[in-house]
Design an enzyme around this catalytic site. Structure first.
Site, mmCIF file in Angstrom:
data_model
loop_
_atom_site.group_PDB
_atom_site.id
_atom_site.type_symbol
_atom_site.label_atom_id
_atom_site.label_comp_id
_atom_site.label_asym_id
_atom_site.label_seq_id
_atom_site.Cartn_x
_atom_site.Cartn_y
_atom_site.Cartn_z
ATOM 1 N N ASP A 70 -17.849 -4.716 -12.916
ATOM 2 C CA ASP A 70 -19.019 -3.838 -12.896
ATOM 3 C C ASP A 70 -20.005 -4.395 -13.911
ATOM 4 O O ASP A 70 -19.612 -4.815 -15.005
ATOM 5 C CB ASP A 70 -18.646 -2.392 -13.223
ATOM 6 C CG ASP A 70 -19.701 -1.425 -12.688
ATOM 7 O OD1 ASP A 70 -20.269 -1.702 -11.615
ATOM 8 O OD2 ASP A 70 -19.981 -0.403 -13.332
ATOM 9 N N GLY A 151 -30.060 -9.541 -7.143
ATOM 10 C CA GLY A 151 -30.339 -8.470 -8.100
ATOM 11 C C GLY A 151 -31.545 -8.771 -8.982
ATOM 12 O O GLY A 151 -32.633 -9.113 -8.499
ATOM 13 N N LYS A 173 -25.813 -21.071 -13.786
ATOM 14 C CA LYS A 173 -25.695 -19.608 -13.973
ATOM 15 C C LYS A 173 -24.228 -19.231 -14.248
ATOM 16 O O LYS A 173 -23.936 -18.485 -15.177
ATOM 17 C CB LYS A 173 -26.218 -18.852 -12.739
ATOM 18 C CG LYS A 173 -26.095 -17.341 -12.945
ATOM 19 C CD LYS A 173 -26.436 -16.460 -11.753
ATOM 20 C CE LYS A 173 -26.115 -14.994 -12.089
ATOM 21 N NZ LYS A 173 -26.168 -14.071 -10.969
ATOM 22 N N HIS A 178 -23.000 -13.564 -17.836
ATOM 23 C CA HIS A 178 -22.118 -12.448 -18.157
ATOM 24 C C HIS A 178 -20.827 -12.503 -17.337
ATOM 25 O O HIS A 178 -19.733 -12.442 -17.862
ATOM 26 C CB HIS A 178 -22.880 -11.144 -17.879
ATOM 27 C CG HIS A 178 -23.693 -11.212 -16.604
ATOM 28 N ND1 HIS A 178 -24.742 -12.084 -16.450
ATOM 29 C CD2 HIS A 178 -23.550 -10.587 -15.407
ATOM 30 C CE1 HIS A 178 -25.224 -11.976 -15.217
ATOM 31 N NE2 HIS A 178 -24.513 -11.074 -14.570
ATOM 32 N N ARG A 179 -20.981 -12.676 -16.005
ATOM 33 C CA ARG A 179 -19.801 -12.672 -15.129
ATOM 34 C C ARG A 179 -18.935 -13.894 -15.406
ATOM 35 O O ARG A 179 -17.709 -13.803 -15.475
ATOM 36 C CB ARG A 179 -20.266 -12.652 -13.660
ATOM 37 C CG ARG A 179 -19.150 -12.428 -12.658
ATOM 38 C CD ARG A 179 -19.699 -12.088 -11.276
ATOM 39 N NE ARG A 179 -20.421 -10.834 -11.289
ATOM 40 C CZ ARG A 179 -21.746 -10.740 -11.230
ATOM 41 N NH1 ARG A 179 -22.498 -11.819 -11.110
ATOM 42 N NH2 ARG A 179 -22.340 -9.566 -11.272
HETATM 43 P P1 IMP Z 1 -22.656 -3.562 -9.854
HETATM 44 O O1 IMP Z 1 -22.626 -2.073 -10.056
HETATM 45 O O2 IMP Z 1 -21.712 -4.280 -10.732
HETATM 46 O O3 IMP Z 1 -22.525 -3.942 -8.408
HETATM 47 O O4 IMP Z 1 -24.074 -4.109 -10.283
HETATM 48 C C1 IMP Z 1 -25.163 -3.264 -10.456
HETATM 49 C C2 IMP Z 1 -26.440 -3.962 -10.130
HETATM 50 O O5 IMP Z 1 -26.706 -4.899 -11.171
HETATM 51 C C3 IMP Z 1 -26.474 -4.761 -8.840
HETATM 52 O O6 IMP Z 1 -26.867 -3.984 -7.772
HETATM 53 C C4 IMP Z 1 -27.499 -5.815 -9.147
HETATM 54 O O7 IMP Z 1 -28.788 -5.303 -8.909
HETATM 55 C C5 IMP Z 1 -27.336 -6.020 -10.635
HETATM 56 N N1 IMP Z 1 -26.527 -7.205 -10.930
HETATM 57 C C6 IMP Z 1 -25.181 -7.306 -11.062
HETATM 58 N N2 IMP Z 1 -24.846 -8.562 -11.359
HETATM 59 C C7 IMP Z 1 -25.995 -9.264 -11.421
HETATM 60 C C8 IMP Z 1 -26.295 -10.624 -11.673
HETATM 61 O O8 IMP Z 1 -25.430 -11.480 -11.904
HETATM 62 N N3 IMP Z 1 -27.596 -10.956 -11.635
HETATM 63 C C9 IMP Z 1 -28.601 -10.061 -11.384
HETATM 64 N N4 IMP Z 1 -28.375 -8.798 -11.126
HETATM 65 C C10 IMP Z 1 -27.072 -8.392 -11.142
#
Ligand code: IMP
Length: 192
Positions: A70, A151, A173, A178-179
Site C-alpha cells: 500500500d 499515478g 525508478k 519507495h516500492r
Molecule cells: P495504492 O492504494 O497502494 O494502490 O496506491 C494509492 C495511489 O497512489 C494509487 O492509486 C496511485 O495513484 C498512487 N501510487 C501508488 N504507487 C505509485 C507510484 O509508484 N507512483 C505514482 N503513484 C503511485
C-alpha cells in the site's frame, strides 16, 4: 520456497513488483491465477493496515505466502495529504489524471513542494506477518511530464534527479523508488 502471490490487481504495480522480484528466481503468481478472489476494500486508517488486510486475505484464499503493498504520497504543504487517500484524492473512482489535477490545484501558488512516496509491503505466510517500509523523497513539479509509470509519477521528481518518475526508465525508478526500497528490504529478509 514455493511461489509468492502478488496480492494486487493494479497492473502497473504488478509489473514493477515482477520486474524487481523475477531476477531472483522467485516464482510469482498473480490474483488473476485465482479467479473468485475479491477486491479487498482499503478502509484502514494507515498504509500498514491496508497492506496487511490485503496480504492476509490473499494468503487465506490461496494458501500461498502473499505479498501486498500500500502506497501513499505525502505532501508537506498539505500536512501529509493525500497519504492513505492517494487513490481517491479527487473522489471515489477518480482517475490518475483527476488526482494529479487536484493535487496541482491544491498546491497552486505554494512554493514549498517537498513530498515523499511511502510504501508499506506486508508479507503473510500463514504463520508470520512481516512489514517492510520504503520511502522516496522528492518534490511535486508544476506540470505533468513524462509518459512512463502511473499515478502521480508525472508530477513527482525524486530528490537528486532532474526528471520525474514518469521520465525516468522503469529500471531507474525501481532502483530508487519507495516500492523498490521496500522490496529490497523484503529480499534481504528472504535471504536471512
Ligand atoms: P495504492 O492504494 O497502494 O494502490 O496506491 C494509492 C495511489 O497512489 C494509487 O492509486 C496511485 O495513484 C498512487 N501510487 C501508488 N504507487 C505509485 C507510484 O509508484 N507512483 C505514482 N503513484 C503511485
Amino acid at each position: 520456497m514455493e511461489a509468492i502471490l502478488l496480492a494486487s490487481a493494479n497492473p502497473h504495480k504488478i509489473e514493477e513488483l515482477w520486474q524487481i522480484l523475477e531476477p531472483f528466481g522467485i516464482e510469482l503468481k498473480s490474483t488473476h491465477d485465482f479467479p473468485g478472489g475479491k477486491d479487498v476494500e482499503e478502509n484502514q486508517p494507515g498504509l500498514e493496515g491496508n497492506a496487511l488486510k490485503k496480504a492476509r486475505y490473499w494468503n487465506q484464499f490461496t494458501g500461498l505466502p502473499a505479498l501486498a503493498d500500500d502506497t501513499g504520497l505525502e505532501v508537506d504543504a498539505l500536512d501529509g495529504a493525500p497519504g492513505v487517500y492517494s487513490a481517491r484524492y479527487a473522489g471515489k473512482d477518480a482517475t490518475y489524471e483527476q488526482n494529479v489535477a487536484k493535487l496541482l490545484r491544491d498546491l497552486d501558488g505554494i512554493k514549498k513542494r517537498t513530498a515523499r512516496f511511502r510504501t508499506v509491503i506486508a508479507f503473510v505466510d500463514g504463520e508470520n506477518e512481516n512489514l517492510f517500509e520504503g520511502i522516496c523523497e522528492g518534490e511535486i513539479i508544476h506540470k505533468p511530464k513524462g509518459e512512463n509509470g502511473f499515478g502521480y509519477d508525472p508530477v513527482f521528481r525524486p530528490a537528486g534527479y532532474k526528471k520525474t518518475f514518469a521520465e525516468l526508465s522503469p529500471e531507474v525508478k525501481n532502483r530508487i523508488s519507495h516500492r523498490g526500497r521496500a522490496l529490497f528490504k523484503f529480499l534481504e529478509f528472504l535471504k536471512g
